[in-house]
Design an enzyme around this catalytic site. Structure first.
Site, PDB file in Angstrom:
ATOM      1  N   TYR A   1       0.825  -1.202   0.000  1.00 38.36           N
ATOM      2  CA  TYR A   1       0.000   0.000   0.000  1.00 38.36           C
ATOM      3  C   TYR A   1       0.854   1.244   0.000  1.00 38.36           C
ATOM      4  O   TYR A   1       2.064   1.179   0.238  1.00 38.36           O
ATOM      5  CB  TYR A   1      -0.957   0.000   1.194  1.00 38.36           C
TER       6      TYR A   1
ATOM      7  N   LYS B   1       6.449  -2.045   2.164  1.00 37.84           N
ATOM      8  CA  LYS B   1       5.240  -1.416   2.703  1.00 37.84           C
ATOM      9  C   LYS B   1       4.062  -2.342   2.450  1.00 37.84           C
ATOM     10  O   LYS B   1       3.222  -2.120   1.569  1.00 37.84           O
ATOM     11  CB  LYS B   1       5.027  -0.027   2.079  1.00 37.84           C
TER      12      LYS B   1
ATOM     13  N   GLU C   1      11.911   2.356  14.326  1.00 33.36           N
ATOM     14  CA  GLU C   1      11.028   3.427  13.828  1.00 33.36           C
ATOM     15  C   GLU C   1       9.719   3.362  14.596  1.00 33.36           C
ATOM     16  O   GLU C   1       9.537   2.501  15.464  1.00 33.36           O
ATOM     17  CB  GLU C   1      10.789   3.262  12.326  1.00 33.36           C
TER      18      GLU C   1
ATOM     19  N   LEU D   1      11.088   1.322   7.198  1.00 29.93           N
ATOM     20  CA  LEU D   1      10.542   1.739   5.915  1.00 29.93           C
ATOM     21  C   LEU D   1      11.294   2.977   5.428  1.00 29.93           C
ATOM     22  O   LEU D   1      11.587   3.871   6.226  1.00 29.93           O
ATOM     23  CB  LEU D   1       9.054   2.078   6.086  1.00 29.93           C
TER      24      LEU D   1
HETATM   25  C1  LIG Z   1       6.331   1.778   9.512  1.00 32.85           C
HETATM   26  C2  LIG Z   1       6.404   3.129   8.886  1.00 32.85           C
HETATM   27  N1  LIG Z   1       7.558   3.814   8.924  1.00 32.85           N
HETATM   28  C3  LIG Z   1       7.674   5.041   8.387  1.00 32.85           C
HETATM   29  C4  LIG Z   1       6.588   5.663   7.777  1.00 32.85           C
HETATM   30  C5  LIG Z   1       6.739   7.022   7.178  1.00 32.85           C
HETATM   31  O1  LIG Z   1       6.743   6.933   5.778  1.00 32.85           O
HETATM   32  P1  LIG Z   1       6.230   8.139   4.857  1.00 32.85           P
HETATM   33  O2  LIG Z   1       7.052   9.329   5.231  1.00 32.85           O
HETATM   34  O3  LIG Z   1       6.490   7.670   3.481  1.00 32.85           O
HETATM   35  O4  LIG Z   1       4.777   8.330   5.163  1.00 32.85           O
HETATM   36  C6  LIG Z   1       5.364   4.973   7.700  1.00 32.85           C
HETATM   37  C7  LIG Z   1       4.204   5.589   7.050  1.00 32.85           C
HETATM   38  O5  LIG Z   1       3.107   5.156   7.157  1.00 32.85           O
HETATM   39  C8  LIG Z   1       5.277   3.687   8.255  1.00 32.85           C
HETATM   40  O6  LIG Z   1       4.121   2.985   8.217  1.00 32.85           O
END
Ligand SMILES: Cc1ncc(COP(=O)(O)O)c(C=O)c1O
Length: 291
Positions: free
Chosen positions: A33, A149, A182, A207
């Site tokens: 997603y 993701k 994270e 991620l």
């Molecule tokens: C596990 C995780 N880490 C980091 C992020 C941040 O990613 P982004 O800046 O692309 O939204 C997300 C975003 O949903 C996430 O689910």
């Protein structure tokens, strides 16, 4: 006016927007997603979100259901039908519908594609940014590939609920070496005493956040010092400042970790000056990169 969602080629009323019981996303979380923001009708960081979706789908051997330009067309149609200018767009691609079996279906099944637009209140984010949020830390319980993701988010769901139950905004995962990976839906940063920004380098444990990448580029352009390295829970609590980044939060100051206020002197428990300048730098990026 009823909300409208996109489900496998059709625009349908949100209340009727459903996938088949044997959609593999539903049964196995066999899906990837993206979540991206629309600001005043412009799509923020559309290209990097699509690149990451392709990386996730590639890792799962799921064929992209349509071209990026077709995705853009569907997003604009969803915005039009829902009369939205400020929205989040959720895009989910599953391996499609097949009789339940863990292995991939033997016959070619078209991937499932759903998209949902939801109104975003950017003033609420700005208010939160001026106050800061609290986080808790928890042992890492996710699978070994959070860099993909995927919709396999049960550990994130449980951790986020623990945060809610503790009155906190977000939960951060701590790996077996005692290092922060994270948040459940965010990347995490700290500011060292000398003002250096510190965030974990990309590896399979986190991620590759699109907001993280944007912050890296805007802070590099401003010659802000940066270290990409792991840091421990103790180091995080001792940091001069802490913030998290994500598409739905932009750059969000973290003012409390596990009940302990962050910072020192007059800044204790408040968004700090370095974080505020990162927020500003990212706002400029948002203005430039909404296409
Ligand atoms: C596990 C995780 N880490 C980091 C992020 C941040 O990613 P982004 O800046 O692309 O939204 C997300 C975003 O949903 C996430 O689910």
């Amino acid at each position: 006016m009823p909300r409208v969602a996109y489900v496998n080629g059709r625009y349908v009323p949100h209340r009727d927007a459903a996938v088949h019981v044997e959609d593999r996303g539903h049964q196995f979380a066999d899906a990837a997603y993206e979540m991206l923001m629309v600001i005043d009708g412009g799509l923020l960081d559309f290209a990097p979100h699509m690149e990451r979706l392709h990386r996730s789908l590639g890792a799962l051997s799921i064929a992209p259901p349509m071209s990026d330009s077709a995705v853009r067309v569907v997003i604009h149609e969803l915005l039009r039908r829902n009369r939205l200018k400020n929205a989040s767009i959720y895009i989910q691609v599953s391996r499609g519908v097949a009789p339940r079996d863990h292995a991939f279906p033997q016959t070619r099944t078209p991937p499932g594609l759903v998209m949902v637009a939801r109104r975003m209140d950017y003033a609420l984010i700005a208010r939160r940014q001026s106050q800061g949020v609290s986080v808790i830390t928890l042992a890492e319980t996710r699978w070994a590939r959070p860099d993909i993701k995927s919709t396999s988010l049960l550990a994130n769901v449980l951790a986020k609920q623990e945060a809610r139950d503790a009155g906190a905004y977000e939960a951060l995962f701590v790996d077996a070496d005692g290092m922060i990976t994270e948040g459940t839906a965010s990347n995490i940063w700290m500011v060292a005493a000398d003002g250096t920004l510190v965030t974990r380098a990309l590896d399979q444990s986190i991620l590759a956040g699109i907001t993280r990448q944007a912050v890296l580029s805007v802070t590099a352009a401003r010659q802000m010092a940066l270290e990409e390295r792991p840091f421990s829970r103790a180091e995080l609590k001792d940091a001069a400042e802490v913030f998290l980044t994500s598409s739905t939060n932009f750059v969000m100051p973290v003012t409390e970790v596990d009940g302990q206020k962050i910072g020192a002197g007059k800044n204790i428990g408040k968004p700090g000056p370095v974080t505020n300048s990162v927020i500003e730098a990212h706002r400029e990026h948002v203005q430039k990169e909404t296409t």
